[in-house]
Design a protein around this motif. Structure first.
Motif, mmCIF file in Angstrom:
data_model
loop_
_atom_site.group_PDB
_atom_site.id
_atom_site.type_symbol
_atom_site.label_atom_id
_atom_site.label_comp_id
_atom_site.label_asym_id
_atom_site.label_seq_id
_atom_site.Cartn_x
_atom_site.Cartn_y
_atom_site.Cartn_z
ATOM 1 N N GLU B 75 82.890 -30.105 37.925
ATOM 2 C CA GLU B 75 82.075 -29.034 38.524
ATOM 3 C C GLU B 75 82.889 -28.215 39.525
ATOM 4 O OE1 GLU B 75 81.629 -32.260 39.169
ATOM 5 O OE2 GLU B 75 81.796 -32.430 41.343
ATOM 6 N N VAL B 76 83.854 -28.852 40.186
ATOM 7 C CA VAL B 76 84.705 -28.113 41.134
ATOM 8 C C VAL B 76 85.545 -27.083 40.378
ATOM 9 C CG1 VAL B 76 86.619 -28.329 42.784
ATOM 10 C CG2 VAL B 76 84.755 -29.971 42.855
ATOM 11 N N LEU B 77 86.126 -27.510 39.270
ATOM 12 C CA LEU B 77 86.932 -26.591 38.451
ATOM 13 C C LEU B 77 86.075 -25.430 37.950
ATOM 14 C CD1 LEU B 77 89.541 -25.918 36.745
ATOM 15 C CD2 LEU B 77 88.569 -27.363 34.979
ATOM 16 N N ASN B 79 83.092 -24.294 38.990
ATOM 17 C CA ASN B 79 82.553 -23.430 40.047
ATOM 18 C C ASN B 79 83.651 -22.577 40.688
ATOM 19 O OD1 ASN B 79 79.986 -24.393 39.690
ATOM 20 N ND2 ASN B 79 80.152 -25.956 41.270
ATOM 21 N N LEU B 80 84.810 -23.181 40.922
ATOM 22 C CA LEU B 80 85.902 -22.416 41.533
ATOM 23 C C LEU B 80 86.364 -21.285 40.619
ATOM 24 C CD1 LEU B 80 88.338 -24.920 43.308
ATOM 25 C CD2 LEU B 80 87.080 -23.060 44.333
ATOM 26 N N MET B 81 86.508 -21.588 39.335
ATOM 27 C CA MET B 81 86.962 -20.557 38.392
ATOM 28 C C MET B 81 85.961 -19.405 38.337
ATOM 29 S SD MET B 81 89.932 -21.303 36.934
ATOM 30 C CE MET B 81 90.007 -20.444 35.388
ATOM 31 N N GLY B 83 83.703 -18.602 40.623
ATOM 32 C CA GLY B 83 83.666 -17.925 41.924
ATOM 33 C C GLY B 83 84.857 -17.009 42.128
ATOM 34 N N LEU B 84 86.041 -17.492 41.773
ATOM 35 C CA LEU B 84 87.245 -16.682 41.956
ATOM 36 C C LEU B 84 87.260 -15.488 41.000
ATOM 37 C CD1 LEU B 84 89.815 -19.582 42.379
ATOM 38 C CD2 LEU B 84 89.220 -17.919 44.129
#
Lengths: 113, 188
Positions: B75-77, B79-81, B83-84
């Motif tokens: 989920e971090v990968l 969400n970060l992708m 978001g960025l």
């Protein structure tokens, strides 16, 4: 105040622009931060984006007892208002440190070319 | 399009999937153990490199293929992708994240942990390679699904797919042309 869930880790929330027009975001991460930092770095490399456009600040504030208790109570519908109250108290306790950090960041941004 | 295969440690399943995608490994048979070990990033990545995206190559349609380790935090990968991408106005559909962990078996996990986490390479590497061989066709299926999706996205169809649409009738005897004019076939 949005509640942080495990699935929302890494989600980037837009908060608006500061006085100098910089876009301000918030990002919640838990545990070891090396991997997310490398992910962000890789993303910038992937799209050949300038790294100067991005200024990441790690807030040193950690969850104090009031924040932990408040977040726990927020999950229970009956105690949710009490939880929110405790979260506010916890944030007030950390406010001084966060405020001075923000002043430092603004100072650093002003020094940037 | 950037295709990013991700798994826990970015050393076995994602490397295997990316290699199949790029044709470094065959899709019709299980390779020998030595073949896996010849792949540059197979069973190589260390914990302090997790999160770093590695470029594996470019496929025939021009898609860039990457691998990344995201531990047990997909989920971090994701969400970060997302978001960025929104932050920098890069196209949201400019990348495709493929989770290869769903094809990983217990043998791969045990071998991977022995080799990468605890450093028992001599013991862990044969186990993880055997596990990769056992899960190989599952990974092949995943890669084929990805490639099919990419073909749809690009609006391209492989020669094989086009060949399947051609009528199998003999020269001059087929009735596929009638399908275009709306006429029914002679035999039906």
């Amino acid at each position: 105040m949005p509640r942080a869930k495990k699935k929302s880790a890494g989600r980037i929330l837009y908060h608006g622009r500061d006085g100098r027009g910089n876009k301000v975001y918030a990002l919640w991460l838990k545990g070891e931060k090396g991997m997310p930092y490398r992910l962000i770095d890789s993303f910038l490399d992937l799209y050949r984006l300038p790294k100067e456009e991005f200024y990441m600040v790690d807030t040193p504030a950690r969850d104090n007892a009031l924040l932990v208790a408040g977040q726990f109570l927020r999950r229970m519908p009956l105690f949710s208002p009490l939880g929110l109250y405790l979260v506010r108290l916890g944030l007030k306790k950390e406010y001084g440190g966060l405020s001075s950090l923000v002043q430092k960041v603004i100072g650093n941004l002003t020094d940037l070319p | 399009m950037k295709v990013i295969y991700h798994c826990y440690g970015g050393t076995h399943s994602s490397v295997t999937a990316a290699s199949i995608h790029l044709g470094f490994l065959p899709a019709d048979r299980i390779p020998e153990k030595e073949t896996f070990l010849r792949i540059p990033l197979y069973d190589r990545q260390e914990a302090d490199e997790h999160g770093q995206m590695f470029f594996m190559g470019q496929d025939e349609f021009g898609n860039e293929v990457y691998i990344v380790a995201r531990r047990n935090r997909p989920e971090v990968l994701e969400n970060l992708m997302a978001g960025l991408a929104a932050m920098f106005d890069t196209p949201r559909d400019g990348y495709m994240l493929v989770n290869v962990m769903v094809r990983v078996n217990l043998t791969m996990m045990i071998g991977g942990f022995l080799s990468r986490r605890w450093g028992f390479i001599r013991m862990g590497r044969p186990i993880v390679t055997a596990g990769t061989q056992a899960a190989y066709f599952k990974v092949v299926k995943l890669v084929k699904d990805v490639r099919r999706e990419l073909e749809v996205i690009h609006g391209k169809k492989s020669a094989l797919f086009q060949r399947q649409q051609i009528s199998p009738g003999s020269c001059g005897g087929g009735d596929s042309h009638r399908l275009f004019t709306g006429e029914s076939g002679t035999g039906s």
